[in-house]
Structure formats: C-alpha cells, structure tokens
Design a protein around this motif. Structure first.
Motif, PDB file in Angstrom:
ATOM      1  N   TYR A  68       0.898  -1.170   0.000  1.00  0.00           N
ATOM      2  CA  TYR A  68       0.000   0.000   0.000  1.00  0.00           C
ATOM      3  C   TYR A  68       0.923   1.203   0.000  1.00  0.00           C
ATOM      4  O   TYR A  68       1.736   1.363   0.910  1.00  0.00           O
ATOM      5  N   ILE A  69       0.854   2.032  -1.034  1.00  0.00           N
ATOM      6  CA  ILE A  69       1.720   3.217  -1.059  1.00  0.00           C
ATOM      7  C   ILE A  69       0.881   4.484  -1.021  1.00  0.00           C
ATOM      8  O   ILE A  69      -0.184   4.572  -1.636  1.00  0.00           O
ATOM      9  N   THR A  70       1.354   5.459  -0.263  1.00  0.00           N
ATOM     10  CA  THR A  70       0.636   6.723  -0.130  1.00  0.00           C
ATOM     11  C   THR A  70       1.676   7.833   0.004  1.00  0.00           C
ATOM     12  O   THR A  70       2.746   7.614   0.577  1.00  0.00           O
ATOM     13  N   PRO A  71       1.397   9.003  -0.584  1.00  0.00           N
ATOM     14  CA  PRO A  71       2.413  10.059  -0.601  1.00  0.00           C
ATOM     15  C   PRO A  71       2.789  10.580   0.781  1.00  0.00           C
ATOM     16  O   PRO A  71       1.945  10.719   1.659  1.00  0.00           O
ATOM     17  N   ALA A  72       4.085  10.884   0.945  1.00  0.00           N
ATOM     18  CA  ALA A  72       4.554  11.632   2.116  1.00  0.00           C
ATOM     19  C   ALA A  72       4.792  13.035   1.590  1.00  0.00           C
ATOM     20  O   ALA A  72       5.472  13.199   0.578  1.00  0.00           O
ATOM     21  N   SER A  73       4.200  14.029   2.213  1.00  0.00           N
ATOM     22  CA  SER A  73       4.355  15.410   1.753  1.00  0.00           C
ATOM     23  C   SER A  73       3.913  16.351   2.853  1.00  0.00           C
ATOM     24  O   SER A  73       3.010  16.036   3.631  1.00  0.00           O
ATOM     25  N   ASN A  74       4.521  17.507   2.885  1.00  0.00           N
ATOM     26  CA  ASN A  74       4.211  18.516   3.888  1.00  0.00           C
ATOM     27  C   ASN A  74       2.951  19.317   3.551  1.00  0.00           C
ATOM     28  O   ASN A  74       2.456  20.081   4.359  1.00  0.00           O
ATOM     29  N   SER A  75       2.466  19.155   2.314  1.00  0.00           N
ATOM     30  CA  SER A  75       1.311  19.964   1.896  1.00  0.00           C
ATOM     31  C   SER A  75       0.034  19.136   1.781  1.00  0.00           C
ATOM     32  O   SER A  75      -0.927  19.549   1.153  1.00  0.00           O
TER      33      SER A  75
END
Ligand SMILES: *Cc1c(COP(=O)(O)O)cnc(C)c1O
Length: 342
Positions: free
Chosen positions: A236-243
């Motif tokens: 399961y992949i999901t974005p890591a992002s500060n926004s």
C-alpha cells in the motif's frame, strides 16, 4: 419538525440536512464557555470578524453509524480532535479543550438521534465541527475570540450507483496549497484555492484533480478533498508530503492494510510511477475509498490506465469493505476506533 418516518433514506445525498439541534461554544476572556444547545441554523457574528477577512476558519468531518444492534458509534473522534487542535495551532487560533470538543461531538449525535439513519439504509450521520475567529479586526491580527459550532445530519452513501472507479486529472498550472503553507491544516482557504481546478476537471468529465507537490510538480500529493493511495504488488503506497492533509481514513486504511498482511510505504510517489501501480484510489470520510480508473496528465498528454476492466481492484475493495464493516459495528473493533453513544 420533520418526522423520522418521513425521511426517505434512499434519496439522501451528501448534503446539508436540517436536524433538531446543534451545539456551540465560545472562547472569550481567555476561556472556553460551556457547551450551548440551540435549534437556530444561523450564527450572529461581527462583520469585521477575522474569519471573514483573514481566513481564520478550520473545520472537521466525521461520521456516526447505527449498528445492526441499534447502537450508534462514532468513528475515531479523538483523531478529529487532535487534527482540529493542530489546525488551530497552524492558523494561530485558540485550540479547543479536548473534553469540550468530545462532549460536543457526542451531544450533537445524541440530541439528533432520530436522524441517525438505520443500519440497512447504507446511510450515515455526518458530523461537521467548524471553528471561526470572531474578533472584529481590520489590521491583520489573529482573533482573541473564537466560536466552535458542531452540527450534523444524515447523508446518503457516496456511491449512488455502486462502488465504481472514476477518472481524475493532473494539471500543473494549479496548486491547492503551498509547499510550506496550510495544506496540512483543514481550513476553508485550501478548498477555495482548489475550486477552479476542480470545476475545470469536472467540465471535462473527470471527478477530481490529483494535485502534485507544489514545489517541484514531480510527485503526487492528494485530491482536492481526499488523500491518494495506490496498491503496487503487496504494498500500500501513499504520498509523504508537507502539503497534504493527514487523512484519518488513510491512516485507518494503512492499519487495515497491515492487518491484511500488506506492506505500507509512506513516501514521495513520482507521477510516472502511476504506470506501475495495480490499483489506485482516493480516500476520505465521505466515500471511504473512491477508486480511480484512470489518471490523465494534461500537461504531458498521457493517460495512466489503472483499472483496465473499469472495475475497482480487489485490494481496494477489501480495504473499503473492512473499514466500512468496522465503522458499522459488523467487524470487531480491534484497534479501539469506535466511541459508542448511550
Ligand atoms: C478532510 C480531508 C481529507 C480526508 O480526511 P479524512 O480524515 O479521511 O476525512 C483529505 N484531504 C483534504 C484536503 C481534506 O480536507
């Protein structure tokens, strides 16, 4: 007053529905008032309130479900509490006290219990907390006074025509948030900033915009009102992002994915990696999962076809069904996600 018997649960949409009561509290003179119960649908605020001029507004969204056993359960309200406190800190607003918020959430459900849709309806009771700065200001300064209003109402299932994938669009000329801006806080301004891009996508037959990271436009961020995840092999992949707004649905799906034996990766996802994923989906409270059949990158004129048969993928379907079953009290709540209303 409408009668329970008169509500046609089958025609409910995801929209505003008048109920009997809402609850409110105000922060003045350095402290929060006690909860107040009202049947008024309007609020009376000063025309110079900071929420109107300088965007001091934050909100939340969560759901309560009627179980087969007649018990009403709210899904993870403590997480919504933590998030609205984090949003308040982000916009220099006064965070609400934990005890008061949870009391208000439970009360709004209890007071409107006759509007919590029956188990068989497939509908739920949506809870909407909203906090605003109400001090009159013309110079740019945060409020010293705040109002929290929590209302709720029955909402229909997100998928009227069944659990079906839709297409989403990538446009590099719009952002919903700035790299170090307010994207990780649940504030109306992020939504205002995403309306034009979303309207354009809708006009072209796409259900949503998949926004890219606003700094480099190389990685996937999230959709306007929902997070993004993909299934690639057994991961399961999901974005890591500060926004990105930290979605409670996404957090819960990651746990369920682990429970089902999948690996979970939270990392930057390059746009081109869409060519290698087996399944993709939006996720959020309204829909739980909204599977994606195709991502069209308008700037590169490239279509990433994800659901070749036009059907939701098996893993997304399993994750969706498991989370919904937990929310409805049909599957054991092994992680302690539910708060029951007595
Ligand atoms: C509320 C929201 C989500 C979904 O969060 P949930 O807690 O899962 O409902 C995702 N993205 C944005 C921008 C949101 O405002």
């Amino acid at each position: 007053m409408s009668n329970m018997e008169n509500i046609d649960w089958t025609s409910l949409s995801f929209g505003y529905f008048k109920t009997d009561y809402n609850v409110r509290a105000t922060f003045t003179d350095g402290k929060w008032s006690d909860m107040e119960i009202t049947d008024s649908e309007t609020i009376n605020i000063h025309m110079a309130a900071t929420c109107l001029h300088y965007g001091q507004e934050i909100f939340e969204g969560m759901k309560a479900f009627m179980g087969k056993d007649g018990v009403v359960r709210i899904f993870r309200p403590e997480e919504n509490l933590k998030r609205i406190q984090s949003s308040a800190n982000g916009l220099l607003m006064e965070p609400i006290s934990s005890e008061l918020f949870l009391k208000m959430v439970k009360s709004v459900v209890k007071l409107n219990k006759r509007f919590v849709p029956p188990f068989e309806s497939g509908c739920s009771f949506y809870i909407r907390p909203v906090q605003i700065g109400i001090t009159p200001r013309i110079g740019v300064q945060p409020s010293t006074d705040y109002m929290m209003v929590i209302f709720g109402g029955p909402v229909g299932p997100y998928f009227k025509t069944g659990f079906q994938p839709t297409k989403v669009a990538i446009f590099r000329e719009y952002d919903r948030a700035a790299p170090c801006g307010t994207g990780r806080f649940k504030t109306g301004g992020n939504y205002a900033g995403s309306l034009r891009a979303t309207a354009r996508a809708r006009a072209m037959g796409y259900s949503a915009v998949l926004f890219l990271d606003p700094k480099e436009k190389l990685y996937l961020d999230e959709c306007g009102p929902a997070n993004f995840f993909a299934i690639k092999g057994d991961t399961y992949i999901t974005p890591a992002s500060n926004s990105i707004l930290p979605s409670i649905t996404n957090m819960s799906l990651q746990q369920i994915a682990k429970d089902l034996g999948l690996k979970v990766e939270c990392r930057p996802i390059p746009v081109e990696e869409l060519a290698e994923v087996d399944e993709a989906s939006e996720c959020g409270t309204a829909a739980v999962c909204a599977p994606i059949s195709e991502v069209y990158d308008f700037d590169r004129d490239k279509a990433y076809i994800i659901a070749k048969d036009g059907k939701p993928g098996p893993v997304t379907t399993q994750l969706y069904q498991r989370l919904l079953a937990i929310q409805k009290g049909e599957y054991p709540d092994t992680h302690g996600w539910l708060t029951t209303i007595d």
